[in-house]
Design a protein around this motif. Structure first.
Motif, PDB file in Angstrom:
ATOM      1  N   ARG A 187       0.834  -1.217   0.000  1.00  0.00           N
ATOM      2  CA  ARG A 187       0.000   0.000   0.000  1.00  0.00           C
ATOM      3  C   ARG A 187       0.867   1.264   0.000  1.00  0.00           C
ATOM      4  O   ARG A 187       0.595   2.209  -0.741  1.00  0.00           O
ATOM      5  N   ARG A 198      -3.098  -0.332  -8.681  1.00  0.00           N
ATOM      6  CA  ARG A 198      -4.060   0.430  -7.873  1.00  0.00           C
ATOM      7  C   ARG A 198      -3.530   1.837  -7.563  1.00  0.00           C
ATOM      8  O   ARG A 198      -4.305   2.791  -7.450  1.00  0.00           O
ATOM      9  N   ALA A 228     -10.620  -1.324  -8.665  1.00  0.00           N
ATOM     10  CA  ALA A 228     -10.541  -0.785  -7.305  1.00  0.00           C
ATOM     11  C   ALA A 228     -10.111   0.678  -7.324  1.00  0.00           C
ATOM     12  O   ALA A 228     -10.623   1.504  -6.552  1.00  0.00           O
ATOM     13  N   ARG A 229      -9.161   1.019  -8.209  1.00  0.00           N
ATOM     14  CA  ARG A 229      -8.699   2.408  -8.306  1.00  0.00           C
ATOM     15  C   ARG A 229      -9.811   3.321  -8.780  1.00  0.00           C
ATOM     16  O   ARG A 229     -10.011   4.424  -8.247  1.00  0.00           O
ATOM     17  N   HIS A 230     -10.553   2.892  -9.781  1.00  0.00           N
ATOM     18  CA  HIS A 230     -11.667   3.713 -10.264  1.00  0.00           C
ATOM     19  C   HIS A 230     -12.750   3.856  -9.210  1.00  0.00           C
ATOM     20  O   HIS A 230     -13.350   4.940  -9.064  1.00  0.00           O
ATOM     21  N   ARG A 231     -12.993   2.791  -8.479  1.00  0.00           N
ATOM     22  CA  ARG A 231     -14.005   2.869  -7.425  1.00  0.00           C
ATOM     23  C   ARG A 231     -13.562   3.838  -6.328  1.00  0.00           C
ATOM     24  O   ARG A 231     -14.370   4.644  -5.833  1.00  0.00           O
ATOM     25  N   GLN A 232     -12.272   3.780  -5.963  1.00  0.00           N
ATOM     26  CA  GLN A 232     -11.763   4.698  -4.954  1.00  0.00           C
ATOM     27  C   GLN A 232     -11.872   6.147  -5.433  1.00  0.00           C
ATOM     28  O   GLN A 232     -12.247   7.048  -4.669  1.00  0.00           O
ATOM     29  N   ALA A 233     -11.560   6.366  -6.714  1.00  0.00           N
ATOM     30  CA  ALA A 233     -11.683   7.719  -7.262  1.00  0.00           C
ATOM     31  C   ALA A 233     -13.132   8.178  -7.253  1.00  0.00           C
ATOM     32  O   ALA A 233     -13.430   9.349  -6.959  1.00  0.00           O
ATOM     33  N   TYR A 234     -14.056   7.260  -7.567  1.00  0.00           N
ATOM     34  CA  TYR A 234     -15.483   7.609  -7.546  1.00  0.00           C
ATOM     35  C   TYR A 234     -15.944   7.968  -6.137  1.00  0.00           C
ATOM     36  O   TYR A 234     -16.677   8.943  -5.940  1.00  0.00           O
ATOM     37  N   VAL A 235     -15.495   7.177  -5.157  1.00  0.00           N
ATOM     38  CA  VAL A 235     -15.868   7.461  -3.769  1.00  0.00           C
ATOM     39  C   VAL A 235     -15.335   8.822  -3.332  1.00  0.00           C
ATOM     40  O   VAL A 235     -16.036   9.612  -2.698  1.00  0.00           O
ATOM     41  N   GLU A 236     -14.077   9.116  -3.687  1.00  0.00           N
ATOM     42  CA  GLU A 236     -13.503  10.413  -3.321  1.00  0.00           C
ATOM     43  C   GLU A 236     -14.252  11.554  -3.994  1.00  0.00           C
ATOM     44  O   GLU A 236     -14.492  12.597  -3.378  1.00  0.00           O
TER      45      GLU A 236
END
Length: 385
Positions: free
Chosen positions: A53, A93, A148-156
């Motif tokens: 990480r 990621r 996972a990276r796109h999902r994290q960007a969407y959440v942010e």
């Protein structure tokens, strides 16, 4: 909470590294060609997973090199790719593309070369199928990391939009509150300023004419003149507070217009209307917080007004006690109020209670046992202003 939130992923990554290390150590023990070098490579490559990480490229480099050593020397098969898969996932990621692709190509190319060189009588189809299977695992890790990276960007982005929406709502609420303050200021100015000005001018003219004729000016007329002047001053201060976008800047004007430093003028004006009033101040007099100072003045003002209106002929006593932690304001009268027939609280008493409650204090308003009415407010001072 921040420290705990940072320690939890580290603990999970440590546990993952320990599991991978145990699994690969077991494969070293059952692999005929494996030795001490392979065990060391397995342990170092597995421990590199802890950093997937925080330092994904470092974890990718260390795990790839160590697992290449183990894979080329001992040829353990697919288990050797576990640390590399985790490191590739972390790198993709984190937004890296080239380094994970090179690591995967190096690992797969070295493994395919070794397998082809040592194939002997083994069917080449099995070697190719094994390599294709590994390619599938690496692609799966990369695709999963991308999702996972796109999902994290969407959440942010969603969180940022929520913060922006909240800020916009607050700005709209502040703007509407400012517009409402301006509307109230206009209404107060149009409805009260003109009338109070007329009262003040007329009272001043009457006082001037009485003095010009050599007559004694009635005390009630002087009280009207002074009260109208005070009302105009406080109304102007209130209008400035309402019109100012930063209400804190206007608090000083209202405090100067209505604080305990004007208590003597307030009591003297009450006496001029025929109300016998006395003032007792105890404790060490000091500067008060603006809100407490203003509330104390308003409480005395409202209490004396109620005595004048509802307790004809009664006398009032005002007591101000400067304590260490609180200011006690008490106004007593010897009117006709009785406990068996308490007066109905009006707007003045309700406003008084709201002021005291807002400051975290206590308010007592009730008929006295010996007759009359008492108003007692205990206002916390906190630290000296």
């Amino acid at each position: 909470m921040t420290v705990l939130s940072e320690r939890r992923p580290l603990a999970l990554d440590g546990a993952l590294a320990a599991v991978v290390a145990v699994m690969l150590s077991a494969t070293v023990l059952v692999t005929p060609k494996a030795g001490g070098l392979d065990l060391a490579a397995v342990l170092v490559g597995s421990l590199a997973v802890v950093a997937w990480r925080r330092a994904p490229l470092v974890a990718l480099l260390v795990s790839t090199v160590c697992m290449l050593v183990y894979s080329v020397h001992a040829q353990p098969g697919p288990p050797a790719m576990f640390p590399v898969l985790v490191a590739i996932f972390g790198s993709v990621r984190a937004g890296h593309r080239l380094a994970p692709a090179l690591a995967a190509a190096a690992f797969l190319g070295a493994g395919l070369t070794v397998n082809l060189a040592n194939a002997g009588g083994q069917d080449l189809k099995d070697v190719v199928q094994q390599t294709v299977l590994l390619v599938g695992w690496f692609l799966t890790a990369g695709v999963t990391a991308t999702v996972a990276r796109h999902r994290q960007a969407y959440v942010e982005q969603a969180e940022q939009r929520a913060v922006e929406a909240e800020r916009t709502r607050e700005e709209v609420a502040r703007r509407r509150a400012g517009e409402e303050r301006l509307r109230i200021a206009r209404e107060l100015h149009d409805s009260l300023t003109h009338s109070i000005s007329i009262i003040k001018v007329q009272a001043g003219v009457a006082v001037h004419l009485a003095r010009k004729r050599g007559e004694e000016v009635p005390g009630a007329l002087l009280a009207i003149q002074e009260a109208s002047g005070d009302a105009m001053r406080e109304l102007r201060a209130t209008l400035e507070v309402l019109r100012d976008s930063d209400a804190q800047e206007g608090e000083g004007d209202e405090t100067r217009a209505s604080g305990l430093d004007r208590l003597d003028d307030l009591v003297e004006r009450a006496r001029s209307t025929g109300l016998p009033a006395t003032v007792t101040i105890s404790g060490v007099r000091r500067e008060l917080p603006p809100d407490v100072d203003r509330a104390a003045y308003r409480i005395v003002q409202e209490a004396l007004t109620n005595v004048s209106r509802h307790s004809g002929g009664a006398a009032a006593s005002v007591r101000i006690d400067y304590g260490g932690e609180e200011l006690v304001v008490q106004v007593d009268d010897d009117g006709q109020a009785r406990r068996d027939a308490p007066p109905v609280p009006g707007v003045g008493l309700l406003g008084m209670r709201e002021r005291v409650t807002a400051l975290g204090g206590r308010l007592l308003t009730e008929p006295r046992p010996e007759g009359g009415f008492t108003v007692r407010a205990e206002l916390p001072l906190g630290e000296p202003a």
